[in-house]
Enzyme design. Structure first.
Site, PDB file in Angstrom:
ATOM      1  CD  GLN A  12      17.356  49.766  36.052  1.00 40.21           C
ATOM      2  OE1 GLN A  12      17.101  49.125  37.060  1.00 40.21           O
ATOM      3  NE2 GLN A  12      17.548  49.195  34.875  1.00 40.21           N
ATOM      4  CG  ASP A  38      17.176  65.247  22.637  1.00 39.63           C
ATOM      5  OD1 ASP A  38      17.599  64.072  22.536  1.00 39.63           O
ATOM      6  OD2 ASP A  38      16.216  65.682  21.987  1.00 39.63           O
ATOM      7  CE1 TYR A 127      21.396  48.494  24.451  1.00 38.24           C
ATOM      8  CE2 TYR A 127      22.019  46.230  24.940  1.00 38.24           C
ATOM      9  CZ  TYR A 127      21.968  47.560  25.304  1.00 38.24           C
ATOM     10  OH  TYR A 127      22.491  47.962  26.503  1.00 38.24           O
TER      11      TYR A 127
END
Length: 289
Positions: A12, A38, A127
């Site tokens: 985003q 990556d 998280y």
């Protein structure tokens, strides 16, 4: 001309930076998604960075699936913590500036006043733990880095809360939404503008900063605003978090104090409804095309 590398380019914030980039043609922008860079392949990181030779890295890449992180702990840690350490080491060794994005989930949610950058951390889910470890690694390996914590990010790009609610309110007659988690949403376009304001500022001022839109609301109040702006005819009921259990616990209160970023860099902090209306207008246009 300064070369800026944006990681996580299809996310985003990366997508919103891509929208802004043409307005800042004095900068040489490089946008790297996972196919180019990556972050789970540590050896490849250094190789790609040496090839690109950026002078500023804006790290928008992250593992953001909050509930899945409870079971995919190792992958979350690789992307949110270990890869950040590698980026920070490289930037220090190669005289490159680093701006890294973090989250309100590094806090325990027990505050009742807006959280400053100096507030005590204490993440209550995996998280948040991996993002906090990433912050610590970033500042340890590159004390000259800038970290921006943000919250409740949405945009016209990708999957996010606002787009999900718009869809659900058109499909369903009734929705239950948690009303006891307090914070402020962040329109990714506003965060992208804040980032560009910082990297084009005459003085690089390292440290921790907070950014979200202005306002103090619950998720329930956020949905009511989405409903009003969208003109959706759907009944919305506020419920306690206890009635909507999720694999990962969420902080009850994570409203960020934005005064430091505003005074240090002159960053504008738009009001959340104003930004929400802009984003929803874009979502409507995109859905027609």
């Amino acid at each position: 001309m300064k070369k800026i590398l944006v990681t996580g380019a299809t996310g985003q914030v990366g997508s919103e930076l891509k929208v802004l980039a043409p307005r800042y043609s004095q900068l040489d922008w490089v946008f790297a998604d996972r196919s180019v860079l990556d972050l789970s392949d540590f050896k490849a990181i250094s190789k790609v960075l040496y090839e690109i030779q950026p002078q500023i890295i804006i790290n928008c890449a992250a593992y953001t699936a909050v509930d899945k992180a409870e079971t995919e702990t190792e992958l979350a840690d690789i992307l949110n913590h270990q890869a950040v350490a590698v980026l920070a080491q490289w930037t220090t060794a190669n005289d490159c500036q680093l701006l890294h994005l973090s989250t309100d989930y590094v806090f325990d949610g027990n505050s009742s006043t807006p959280l400053t950058e100096a507030a005590a951390t204490g993440p209550i889910n995996t998280y948040g733990q991996t993002k906090l470890a990433g912050e610590q690694a970033c500042l340890r390996e590159n004390p000259n880095a800038i970290i921006i914590r943000t919250s409740w990010v949405y945009s016209a790009f990708g999957a996010n809360f606002v787009k999900t609610m718009c869809k659900l309110m058109q499909e369903q007659e009734h929705l239950n939404v948690v009303n006891d988690q307090i914070g402020s949403p962040t329109y990714a376009a506003d965060l992208a503008q804040a980032i560009v304001t910082i990297v084009t500022h005459p003085k690089w001022q390292a440290g921790m900063y907070h950014f979200s839109n202005a306002g103090e609301i619950s998720w329930y109040e956020f949905v009511l605003a989405i409903q009003e702006i969208g003109g959706f005819n759907c009944q919305i009921t506020g419920i306690p978090s206890a009635d909507y259990p999720t694999p990962a616990r969420r902080p009850k209160y994570s409203l960020l104090d934005k005064s430091k970023i505003a005074t240090t860099f002159g960053v504008q902090v738009p009001e959340y409804r104003e930004s929400l209306a802009k984003c929803m207008a874009l979502i409507r246009v995109n859905s027609r095309n």
